[in-house]
Design a protein around this motif. Sequence first.
Motif, PDB file in Angstrom:
ATOM      1  N   GLY A  22     -14.042 -27.237 -30.369  1.00  0.00           N
ATOM      2  CA  GLY A  22     -12.719 -27.800 -30.894  1.00  0.00           C
ATOM      3  C   GLY A  22     -12.744 -27.815 -32.347  1.00  0.00           C
ATOM      4  N   SER A  23     -13.884 -27.521 -33.027  1.00  0.00           N
ATOM      5  CA  SER A  23     -13.950 -27.642 -34.569  1.00  0.00           C
ATOM      6  C   SER A  23     -13.600 -26.392 -34.997  1.00  0.00           C
ATOM      7  CB  SER A  23     -15.361 -28.175 -34.860  1.00  0.00           C
ATOM      8  OG  SER A  23     -16.291 -27.232 -34.688  1.00  0.00           O
ATOM      9  N   VAL A  24     -13.442 -26.063 -36.303  1.00  0.00           N
ATOM     10  CA  VAL A  24     -13.229 -24.870 -37.030  1.00  0.00           C
ATOM     11  C   VAL A  24     -14.244 -24.673 -38.170  1.00  0.00           C
ATOM     12  CG1 VAL A  24     -11.557 -23.588 -38.376  1.00  0.00           C
ATOM     13  CG2 VAL A  24     -10.641 -25.496 -36.744  1.00  0.00           C
ATOM     14  N   MET A  25     -14.685 -23.138 -38.208  1.00  0.00           N
ATOM     15  CA  MET A  25     -15.744 -22.830 -39.226  1.00  0.00           C
ATOM     16  C   MET A  25     -14.884 -21.687 -40.159  1.00  0.00           C
ATOM     17  SD  MET A  25     -19.273 -20.786 -38.695  1.00  0.00           S
ATOM     18  CE  MET A  25     -18.689 -19.039 -38.892  1.00  0.00           C
ATOM     19  N   LEU A  26     -15.098 -21.840 -41.117  1.00  0.00           N
ATOM     20  CA  LEU A  26     -14.343 -20.949 -42.229  1.00  0.00           C
ATOM     21  C   LEU A  26     -15.428 -19.892 -42.626  1.00  0.00           C
ATOM     22  CD1 LEU A  26     -12.267 -19.906 -44.302  1.00  0.00           C
ATOM     23  CD2 LEU A  26     -13.623 -21.473 -45.837  1.00  0.00           C
ATOM     24  N   ILE A  27     -15.031 -18.457 -42.134  1.00  0.00           N
ATOM     25  CA  ILE A  27     -16.078 -17.477 -42.333  1.00  0.00           C
ATOM     26  C   ILE A  27     -16.077 -16.991 -43.822  1.00  0.00           C
ATOM     27  CG2 ILE A  27     -16.476 -15.265 -41.439  1.00  0.00           C
ATOM     28  CD1 ILE A  27     -15.172 -15.486 -39.088  1.00  0.00           C
ATOM     29  N   LYS A  28     -17.470 -16.834 -44.002  1.00  0.00           N
ATOM     30  CA  LYS A  28     -17.703 -16.468 -45.384  1.00  0.00           C
ATOM     31  C   LYS A  28     -18.480 -15.354 -45.573  1.00  0.00           C
ATOM     32  CE  LYS A  28     -22.485 -18.870 -45.832  1.00  0.00           C
ATOM     33  NZ  LYS A  28     -23.167 -19.866 -46.891  1.00  0.00           N
ATOM     34  N   ASP A  29     -19.053 -14.580 -44.453  1.00  0.00           N
ATOM     35  CA  ASP A  29     -19.675 -13.304 -44.315  1.00  0.00           C
ATOM     36  C   ASP A  29     -19.784 -13.035 -43.013  1.00  0.00           C
ATOM     37  OD1 ASP A  29     -20.802 -11.045 -44.968  1.00  0.00           O
ATOM     38  OD2 ASP A  29     -22.255 -11.850 -46.496  1.00  0.00           O
ATOM     39  N   TYR A  30     -20.136 -11.848 -42.634  1.00  0.00           N
ATOM     40  CA  TYR A  30     -20.614 -11.303 -41.120  1.00  0.00           C
ATOM     41  C   TYR A  30     -21.639 -10.478 -41.077  1.00  0.00           C
ATOM     42  CZ  TYR A  30     -18.575  -6.659 -42.080  1.00  0.00           C
ATOM     43  OH  TYR A  30     -18.527  -5.491 -42.284  1.00  0.00           O
ATOM     44  N   ILE A  31     -22.364 -10.444 -39.516  1.00  0.00           N
ATOM     45  CA  ILE A  31     -23.413  -9.515 -39.419  1.00  0.00           C
ATOM     46  C   ILE A  31     -23.045  -8.718 -38.534  1.00  0.00           C
ATOM     47  CG2 ILE A  31     -25.717  -9.282 -38.868  1.00  0.00           C
ATOM     48  CD1 ILE A  31     -26.464 -12.125 -40.036  1.00  0.00           C
ATOM     49  N   ASN A  32     -22.748  -7.558 -38.601  1.00  0.00           N
ATOM     50  CA  ASN A  32     -22.513  -6.556 -37.533  1.00  0.00           C
ATOM     51  C   ASN A  32     -23.759  -6.189 -36.734  1.00  0.00           C
ATOM     52  OD1 ASN A  32     -21.616  -4.427 -35.922  1.00  0.00           O
ATOM     53  ND2 ASN A  32     -20.764  -3.298 -37.478  1.00  0.00           N
TER      54      ASN A  32
END
Length: 271
Positions: A122-132
């Motif tokens: 139910g919470s929200v996370m702001l994406i700062k980077d990713y791993i593919n």
Amino acid sequence: MENTTIKAVEMIRHQRVDYHAKVAMILGSGLGTVTDQTEILAEIPYSDIPGFPETGVAGHSGSMLLTKMNGHPLIILNGRIHFYEKGEAGAMAPVIATLKLLGIETLILTNAAGSLLNSAPGSVMLIKDYINFTGQSPLFGVNNNNRFVSMSKAYDAQYRYHLRQIAEKNDIHLAQGVYAWMVGPQFETPAEIRAIRMMGADAVGMSTVPETILARYHNMKVAALSIITNYGAGMDDVRLSHEQTLNYAPKAAAKVHTLISGFLDHLYATN
């Protein structure tokens, strides 16, 4: 694809010739209620738009909405096609190319994701980077030097700063972290979750990275939010299911609407 994209743009513009947006948003699973507080000027099923893929996942209605949020033009794409549906990392390429020709400069991505930290469902996370973790790219087969896209600033730092400011102003807890892309459709094993956590990921999901790569290929700025719908496998005793995703995602819809509304206020005020 170019002729098809041009036809798609012409078809969309024909719906509302006076409508011009600079921002588009893709909604993740179960987030359709974000549109409840927007002014919908036109709704177009993907099946009616040349070249658009049809979605086959519950919680993705598969339609483009020409809307105004807080009076600001915003194209909302209610749903996406995932890699696991057809085994094509570039399945969203026609959609992103169409947005580019429509004049979109900023793409906001949302998804449902599993938490690898202490962020509760139910919470929200702001994406700062990713791993593919998939070994796949939507740019496979592209034959020009633009395919060598720098991803060192995939998610715009200024956008992340303003979204965090909006969250603080509205008393919304907004974690910031790294998103891991897995192909799915099966959920990860507890062993995979342990490995992903060791590699530095904070949330895990089955989307978003292809659209990020495509948007950066088209020189769009990107912001992305993960809606936490569950903990990673082995982190609690709850059996993972898509129904769990559909249950928790709507609970964060009001937070997403507040964040995006404030973000649009800032974006259109500075342009």
